[in-house]
Design a protein around this motif. Sequence first.
Motif, PDB file in Angstrom:
ATOM      1  N   VAL A 113       0.837  -1.187   0.000  1.00  0.00           N
ATOM      2  CA  VAL A 113       0.000   0.000   0.000  1.00  0.00           C
ATOM      3  C   VAL A 113       0.878   1.244   0.000  1.00  0.00           C
ATOM      4  N   ASP A 114       0.490   2.224  -0.809  1.00  0.00           N
ATOM      5  CA  ASP A 114       1.076   3.566  -0.788  1.00  0.00           C
ATOM      6  C   ASP A 114      -0.028   4.521  -0.368  1.00  0.00           C
ATOM      7  N   ILE A 115       0.296   5.438   0.546  1.00  0.00           N
ATOM      8  CA  ILE A 115      -0.699   6.382   1.046  1.00  0.00           C
ATOM      9  C   ILE A 115      -0.131   7.786   0.997  1.00  0.00           C
ATOM     10  N   THR A 116      -0.918   8.706   0.458  1.00  0.00           N
ATOM     11  CA  THR A 116      -0.587  10.128   0.504  1.00  0.00           C
ATOM     12  C   THR A 116      -1.727  10.846   1.201  1.00  0.00           C
ATOM     13  N   GLY A 154      -6.508  -7.932   7.397  1.00  0.00           N
ATOM     14  CA  GLY A 154      -7.740  -8.338   8.065  1.00  0.00           C
ATOM     15  C   GLY A 154      -8.613  -9.211   7.193  1.00  0.00           C
ATOM     16  N   PRO A 155      -9.897  -9.245   7.478  1.00  0.00           N
ATOM     17  CA  PRO A 155     -10.817 -10.072   6.688  1.00  0.00           C
ATOM     18  C   PRO A 155     -10.704  -9.774   5.192  1.00  0.00           C
ATOM     19  N   GLY A 156     -10.761 -10.828   4.394  1.00  0.00           N
ATOM     20  CA  GLY A 156     -10.579 -10.693   2.956  1.00  0.00           C
ATOM     21  C   GLY A 156     -11.757 -10.047   2.246  1.00  0.00           C
ATOM     22  N   PHE A 157     -11.422  -9.305   1.203  1.00  0.00           N
ATOM     23  CA  PHE A 157     -12.404  -8.729   0.292  1.00  0.00           C
ATOM     24  C   PHE A 157     -12.218  -9.369  -1.076  1.00  0.00           C
ATOM     25  N   ASP A 158     -13.246  -9.366  -1.888  1.00  0.00           N
ATOM     26  CA  ASP A 158     -13.111  -9.852  -3.255  1.00  0.00           C
ATOM     27  C   ASP A 158     -12.223  -8.914  -4.077  1.00  0.00           C
ATOM     28  N   LEU A 159     -12.400  -7.620  -3.897  1.00  0.00           N
ATOM     29  CA  LEU A 159     -11.742  -6.628  -4.752  1.00  0.00           C
ATOM     30  C   LEU A 159     -10.734  -5.775  -3.988  1.00  0.00           C
ATOM     31  N   ILE A 160      -9.605  -5.508  -4.637  1.00  0.00           N
ATOM     32  CA  ILE A 160      -8.647  -4.595  -3.995  1.00  0.00           C
ATOM     33  C   ILE A 160      -9.191  -3.167  -4.011  1.00  0.00           C
ATOM     34  N   GLU A 161     -10.179  -2.897  -4.842  1.00  0.00           N
ATOM     35  CA  GLU A 161     -10.863  -1.611  -4.797  1.00  0.00           C
ATOM     36  C   GLU A 161     -11.477  -1.389  -3.411  1.00  0.00           C
ATOM     37  N   VAL A 199      -0.428  -4.889 -10.493  1.00  0.00           N
ATOM     38  CA  VAL A 199      -1.791  -4.399 -10.652  1.00  0.00           C
ATOM     39  C   VAL A 199      -2.034  -3.506  -9.450  1.00  0.00           C
ATOM     40  N   ALA A 200      -2.581  -2.328  -9.680  1.00  0.00           N
ATOM     41  CA  ALA A 200      -2.817  -1.402  -8.580  1.00  0.00           C
ATOM     42  C   ALA A 200      -4.140  -0.676  -8.770  1.00  0.00           C
ATOM     43  N   VAL A 201      -4.756  -0.355  -7.645  1.00  0.00           N
ATOM     44  CA  VAL A 201      -5.998   0.412  -7.625  1.00  0.00           C
ATOM     45  C   VAL A 201      -5.784   1.576  -6.678  1.00  0.00           C
ATOM     46  N   THR A 202      -6.257   2.764  -7.075  1.00  0.00           N
ATOM     47  CA  THR A 202      -6.101   3.945  -6.248  1.00  0.00           C
ATOM     48  C   THR A 202      -7.470   4.521  -5.889  1.00  0.00           C
ATOM     49  N   ALA A 203      -7.659   4.774  -4.604  1.00  0.00           N
ATOM     50  CA  ALA A 203      -8.870   5.427  -4.104  1.00  0.00           C
ATOM     51  C   ALA A 203      -8.492   6.805  -3.588  1.00  0.00           C
ATOM     52  N   ARG A 204      -9.260   7.820  -3.963  1.00  0.00           N
ATOM     53  CA  ARG A 204      -9.052   9.188  -3.472  1.00  0.00           C
ATOM     54  C   ARG A 204     -10.294   9.632  -2.730  1.00  0.00           C
TER      55      ARG A 204
END
Length: 116
Positions: A30-33, A63-70, A108-113
């Motif tokens: 994980v990268d966080i800004t 922690g608990p798994g999610f289906d999506l990295i989103e 593969v990477a997903v970014t949330a803002r």
Amino acid sequence: MDRIELRGLRGYGYHGVLPEEKAAGQEFSVDITCWLPLTRTDDLTQTVNYAELAELAYGVLTGPGFDLIETVATSIADAALEAFPLMDAIEVTVHKPHAPIPRDFADVAVTARRTR
């Protein structure tokens, strides 16, 4: 706007759609800004404690798994905004370098803002 960055936080998680991803797991990073006005004082309570931010992100990542990295990325972003009221905005990128893709690839990477 000023920012604090946390790069390459690694953790073993069980995120993915495929049953084998949920069973065996894999390493994620994980990268966080974070955007916030940086303090002119030497007071830790007037900024984002990046050790606490790392623990928060690590807890979601492992922690608990999610289906999506989103969902992993948005969960970290939402939790961080709630935990750190001084933060104006956050960007969280979750990397899945061992995604089940039958081609040669680096990441593969997903970014949330999120903003307040």
